[in-house]
Motif scaffolding. Structure first.
Motif, PDB file in Angstrom:
ATOM      1  N   CYS A  73      -2.728 -40.682 112.802  1.00  0.00           N
ATOM      2  CA  CYS A  73      -3.806 -40.878 111.839  1.00  0.00           C
ATOM      3  C   CYS A  73      -3.979 -42.364 111.520  1.00  0.00           C
ATOM      4  O   CYS A  73      -5.101 -42.865 111.452  1.00  0.00           O
ATOM      5  CB  CYS A  73      -3.525 -40.078 110.574  1.00  0.00           C
ATOM      6  SG  CYS A  73      -4.840 -40.145 109.356  1.00  0.00           S
ATOM      7  N   ARG A  74      -2.876 -43.054 111.340  1.00  0.00           N
ATOM      8  CA  ARG A  74      -2.946 -44.500 111.077  1.00  0.00           C
ATOM      9  C   ARG A  74      -3.563 -45.249 112.253  1.00  0.00           C
ATOM     10  O   ARG A  74      -4.387 -46.153 112.070  1.00  0.00           O
ATOM     11  CB  ARG A  74      -1.551 -45.049 110.792  1.00  0.00           C
ATOM     12  CG  ARG A  74      -1.042 -44.723 109.437  1.00  0.00           C
ATOM     13  CD  ARG A  74       0.266 -45.449 109.152  1.00  0.00           C
ATOM     14  NE  ARG A  74       0.807 -44.989 107.897  1.00  0.00           N
ATOM     15  CZ  ARG A  74       2.016 -44.495 107.746  1.00  0.00           C
ATOM     16  NH1 ARG A  74       2.845 -44.424 108.762  1.00  0.00           N
ATOM     17  NH2 ARG A  74       2.431 -44.093 106.559  1.00  0.00           N
ATOM     18  N   LEU A  91     -14.324 -34.285 111.394  1.00  0.00           N
ATOM     19  CA  LEU A  91     -13.727 -34.709 110.125  1.00  0.00           C
ATOM     20  C   LEU A  91     -13.761 -33.590 109.088  1.00  0.00           C
ATOM     21  O   LEU A  91     -12.814 -33.423 108.314  1.00  0.00           O
ATOM     22  CB  LEU A  91     -14.445 -35.952 109.585  1.00  0.00           C
ATOM     23  CG  LEU A  91     -14.101 -37.257 110.279  1.00  0.00           C
ATOM     24  CD1 LEU A  91     -14.984 -38.381 109.762  1.00  0.00           C
ATOM     25  CD2 LEU A  91     -12.637 -37.615 110.092  1.00  0.00           C
ATOM     26  N   ALA A  93     -10.839 -46.913 114.305  1.00  0.00           N
ATOM     27  CA  ALA A  93     -12.159 -46.749 113.700  1.00  0.00           C
ATOM     28  C   ALA A  93     -12.595 -48.022 112.981  1.00  0.00           C
ATOM     29  O   ALA A  93     -13.766 -48.407 113.054  1.00  0.00           O
ATOM     30  CB  ALA A  93     -12.150 -45.571 112.738  1.00  0.00           C
ATOM     31  N   ILE A  94     -11.679 -48.679 112.306  1.00  0.00           N
ATOM     32  CA  ILE A  94     -12.010 -49.936 111.618  1.00  0.00           C
ATOM     33  C   ILE A  94     -12.407 -51.002 112.631  1.00  0.00           C
ATOM     34  O   ILE A  94     -13.390 -51.730 112.434  1.00  0.00           O
ATOM     35  CB  ILE A  94     -10.822 -50.400 110.747  1.00  0.00           C
ATOM     36  CG1 ILE A  94     -10.660 -49.475 109.539  1.00  0.00           C
ATOM     37  CG2 ILE A  94     -10.993 -51.842 110.295  1.00  0.00           C
ATOM     38  CD1 ILE A  94      -9.394 -49.707 108.753  1.00  0.00           C
ATOM     39  N   LYS A 113     -15.823 -50.177 113.950  1.00  0.00           N
ATOM     40  CA  LYS A 113     -16.842 -50.453 112.929  1.00  0.00           C
ATOM     41  C   LYS A 113     -17.161 -51.946 112.880  1.00  0.00           C
ATOM     42  O   LYS A 113     -18.326 -52.337 112.784  1.00  0.00           O
ATOM     43  CB  LYS A 113     -16.355 -49.975 111.572  1.00  0.00           C
ATOM     44  CG  LYS A 113     -17.319 -50.251 110.452  1.00  0.00           C
ATOM     45  CD  LYS A 113     -16.744 -49.886 109.122  1.00  0.00           C
ATOM     46  CE  LYS A 113     -17.653 -50.336 108.002  1.00  0.00           C
ATOM     47  NZ  LYS A 113     -17.003 -50.332 106.715  1.00  0.00           N
ATOM     48  N   LEU A 173      -5.595 -44.020 114.514  1.00  0.00           N
ATOM     49  CA  LEU A 173      -7.006 -43.645 114.589  1.00  0.00           C
ATOM     50  C   LEU A 173      -7.819 -44.402 113.549  1.00  0.00           C
ATOM     51  O   LEU A 173      -8.919 -44.877 113.831  1.00  0.00           O
ATOM     52  CB  LEU A 173      -7.172 -42.143 114.394  1.00  0.00           C
ATOM     53  CG  LEU A 173      -8.599 -41.615 114.438  1.00  0.00           C
ATOM     54  CD1 LEU A 173      -9.196 -41.840 115.817  1.00  0.00           C
ATOM     55  CD2 LEU A 173      -8.624 -40.156 114.083  1.00  0.00           C
ATOM     56  N   LEU A 174      -7.284 -44.539 112.363  1.00  0.00           N
ATOM     57  CA  LEU A 174      -7.977 -45.282 111.316  1.00  0.00           C
ATOM     58  C   LEU A 174      -8.138 -46.747 111.714  1.00  0.00           C
ATOM     59  O   LEU A 174      -9.211 -47.331 111.529  1.00  0.00           O
ATOM     60  CB  LEU A 174      -7.209 -45.159 110.000  1.00  0.00           C
ATOM     61  CG  LEU A 174      -7.848 -45.784 108.781  1.00  0.00           C
ATOM     62  CD1 LEU A 174      -9.194 -45.135 108.494  1.00  0.00           C
ATOM     63  CD2 LEU A 174      -6.937 -45.637 107.579  1.00  0.00           C
ATOM     64  N   GLN A 175      -7.096 -47.322 112.296  1.00  0.00           N
ATOM     65  CA  GLN A 175      -7.186 -48.711 112.756  1.00  0.00           C
ATOM     66  C   GLN A 175      -8.214 -48.842 113.868  1.00  0.00           C
ATOM     67  O   GLN A 175      -8.996 -49.795 113.895  1.00  0.00           O
ATOM     68  CB  GLN A 175      -5.815 -49.206 113.233  1.00  0.00           C
ATOM     69  CG  GLN A 175      -5.791 -50.667 113.578  1.00  0.00           C
ATOM     70  CD  GLN A 175      -6.129 -51.546 112.396  1.00  0.00           C
ATOM     71  OE1 GLN A 175      -5.737 -51.281 111.265  1.00  0.00           O
ATOM     72  NE2 GLN A 175      -6.862 -52.602 112.634  1.00  0.00           N
ATOM     73  N   HIS A 227      -7.059 -35.131 116.120  1.00  0.00           N
ATOM     74  CA  HIS A 227      -6.957 -36.591 116.206  1.00  0.00           C
ATOM     75  C   HIS A 227      -7.355 -37.074 117.596  1.00  0.00           C
ATOM     76  O   HIS A 227      -8.007 -38.113 117.725  1.00  0.00           O
ATOM     77  CB  HIS A 227      -5.543 -37.059 115.869  1.00  0.00           C
ATOM     78  CG  HIS A 227      -5.232 -37.006 114.415  1.00  0.00           C
ATOM     79  ND1 HIS A 227      -5.956 -37.687 113.469  1.00  0.00           N
ATOM     80  CD2 HIS A 227      -4.280 -36.346 113.736  1.00  0.00           C
ATOM     81  CE1 HIS A 227      -5.464 -37.441 112.279  1.00  0.00           C
ATOM     82  NE2 HIS A 227      -4.438 -36.623 112.410  1.00  0.00           N
ATOM     83  N   SER A 232     -10.504 -39.566 118.217  1.00  0.00           N
ATOM     84  CA  SER A 232     -10.398 -40.856 118.903  1.00  0.00           C
ATOM     85  C   SER A 232     -11.450 -40.969 120.005  1.00  0.00           C
ATOM     86  O   SER A 232     -12.010 -42.043 120.220  1.00  0.00           O
ATOM     87  CB  SER A 232      -8.992 -41.064 119.468  1.00  0.00           C
ATOM     88  OG  SER A 232      -8.720 -40.127 120.481  1.00  0.00           O
TER      89      SER A 232
END
Length: 139
Positions: free
Chosen positions: A91-92, A44, A98-99, A102, A94-96, A25, A29
């Motif tokens: 993980c949450r 990934l 990445a969003i 993006k 990191l996903l935020q 993770h 990041s």
């Protein structure tokens, strides 16, 4: 004693996998922040292999209900649950991240396309011709 050693080994394996996922993770990041897509895909894929391995360990743990009630494993079970919750929270985040990245990249791309479209449609081609050239020169 044999079951306790086996359960202890499974919990240690689970903690080891979770620690590897936490390290992935951190790497992810950095890749998201630097926009390195090839490295991001590789990490990934490695993370997906760790998730599959963790799922196999969890399935084995769930298939043996006697392990959950072992008295010597309570601190290790709590440590594994805490570590899993920590990895899930990372993980949450990191996903935020990445969003957000993006959306930022998409905004930059839209601005780039709009600027290119404006230049191609509204800048007259004869305005950029060399000085001294006559467009309607009679011969």
């Amino acid at each position: 004693m044999g079951q306790e050693v086996s359960a202890h080994d499974f919990l240690r394996r689970k903690l080891y996998i979770l620690e590897q996922m936490a390290a992935k993770h951190e790497t992810l990041s950095r890749f998201v922040y630097d926009r390195k897509m090839t490295g991001l895909r590789r990490v990934l894929r490695e993370r997906q292999a760790l998730i599959d391995e963790l799922a196999a360990v969890n399935d084995e743990w769930d298939s043996n209900p006697n392990w959950k009630n072992a008295p010597g494993l309570a601190p290790l079970i709590k440590e594994a649950a805490d570590k899993q919750q920590e990895v899930l929270e990372h993980c949450r985040q990191l996903l935020q991240q990445a969003i957000t990245e993006k959306e930022y990249i998409a905004g930059e791309l839209r601005n780039s396309r709009v600027k290119r479209q404006i230049n191609n449609q509204y800048v007259t081609p004869w305005a950029v011709m060399l000085p001294g050239c006559r467009f309607n020169k009679k011969g």
